[in-house]
Motif scaffolding. Structure first.
Motif, PDB file in Angstrom:
ATOM      1  N   PHE A  15       0.823  -1.203   0.000  1.00  0.00           N
ATOM      2  CA  PHE A  15       0.000   0.000   0.000  1.00  0.00           C
ATOM      3  C   PHE A  15       0.862   1.259   0.000  1.00  0.00           C
ATOM      4  N   ALA A  16       0.425   2.263  -0.746  1.00  0.00           N
ATOM      5  CA  ALA A  16       1.160   3.519  -0.812  1.00  0.00           C
ATOM      6  C   ALA A  16       1.260   4.190   0.547  1.00  0.00           C
ATOM      7  N   ALA A  17       0.242   4.009   1.369  1.00  0.00           N
ATOM      8  CA  ALA A  17       0.228   4.621   2.696  1.00  0.00           C
ATOM      9  C   ALA A  17       1.072   3.849   3.703  1.00  0.00           C
ATOM     10  N   GLY A  18       1.616   2.709   3.256  1.00  0.00           N
ATOM     11  CA  GLY A  18       2.419   1.887   4.153  1.00  0.00           C
ATOM     12  C   GLY A  18       1.722   0.588   4.498  1.00  0.00           C
TER      13      GLY A  18
END
Length: 260
Positions: A15-18
């Motif tokens: 995920f881009a958000a981590g």
């Protein structure tokens, strides 16, 4: 019975958000399918190994090896460790084009004219549609809206094309799926032939760009109208005009382009 059209595969989703997660996705099966006619190897296609009898029938029709399913005496499908073999036996009266193909293949190995012959093959005349088919835009919109219900493999994998045959109200009478847009159309044409549905009485809808091969397959199968969700190539437009095929492209649920 094992699923021949899809296979579950593990992935790590990042995920881009981590963070990340382990997931499973269904992937469409892609396998080599060797096509033989009367014992002569004709082509090897990369395809989804489902509805292969329809595929062989439609391929034979659109390659102009046969005129109808009646020219095919039988089809045998076999799985091997390297892929699939589809063997079709043509009636004696229909064996000529296959034998001619085999003769040319021998000569092509040294004649130096392969490119010229291939260009002539592409430019060969299409059957002319005597009576154009008028398809109302609302019929195309209706078919497009219903197409998702006929794409079980597409819903699972988001990685295959679909070809559907629709009546003039937009009702979908038959549909087939495959990793290849050409294969999906060949499977659809084979399914129509097997079920005795005249292609002349409706239109074809494809989840693909409109290439010249798809135009040619549609015309050779006897259909008089084609709709695709993506744009056409210049050669597709030219070939459709030459044959008199009604062409609708960039079809959306609220708009389409009709070729002039």
């Amino acid at each position: 019975m094992p699923d021949l059209s899809a296979r579950e595969t593990r992935f790590t989703e990042i995920f881009a958000a981590g963070g990340s997660a382990d997931i499973a996705r269904a992937l469409p099966v892609e396998a080599p399918v060797a096509l033989e006619f009367n014992g002569i190897a004709y082509a090897v296609m990369m395809a989804t190994p489902a509805n292969l009898s329809d595929f062989v029938t439609g391929f034979a029709i659109t390659e102009r090896l046969v005129r109808s399913k009646a020219d095919i005496a039988g089809i045998d499908i076999a799985e091997t460790d390297k892929g699939w073999i589809a063997r079709a036996q043509l009636v004696p009266e229909a064996a000529g084009p296959v034998m001619e193909r085999a003769r040319r293949r021998v000569s092509e190995s040294s004649c130096g004219l392969c490119g010229i012959e291939n260009l002539e093959h592409i430019a060969r005349p299409l059957p002319r549609i005597a009576v154009p088919l008028g398809v109302e835009p609302q019929a195309v919109f209706a078919a497009l809206g219903a197409l998702g219900d006929h794409q079980p493999l597409g819903r699972r994998t988001a990685a295959v094309h679909a070809a559907a045959f629709c009546d003039l109200s937009g009702a979908i009478l038959a549909a087939r799926e495959d990793i290849g847009r050409h294969n999906a159309l060949d499977k659809l044409i084979g399914a129509l032939a097997a079920r005795g549905i005249p292609a002349v009485d409706g239109f074809v809808l494809l989840t693909a760009r409109c290439s010249y091969e798809l135009v040619e397959k549609t015309v050779v199968a006897g259909a008089r109208a084609l709709a695709t969700i993506s744009a056409p190539t210049t050669l597709a437009i030219d070939r459709a005009r030459q044959a008199g095929l009604a062409l609708h492209v960039l079809t959306r649920e609220d708009s389409l382009l009709r070729a002039m």
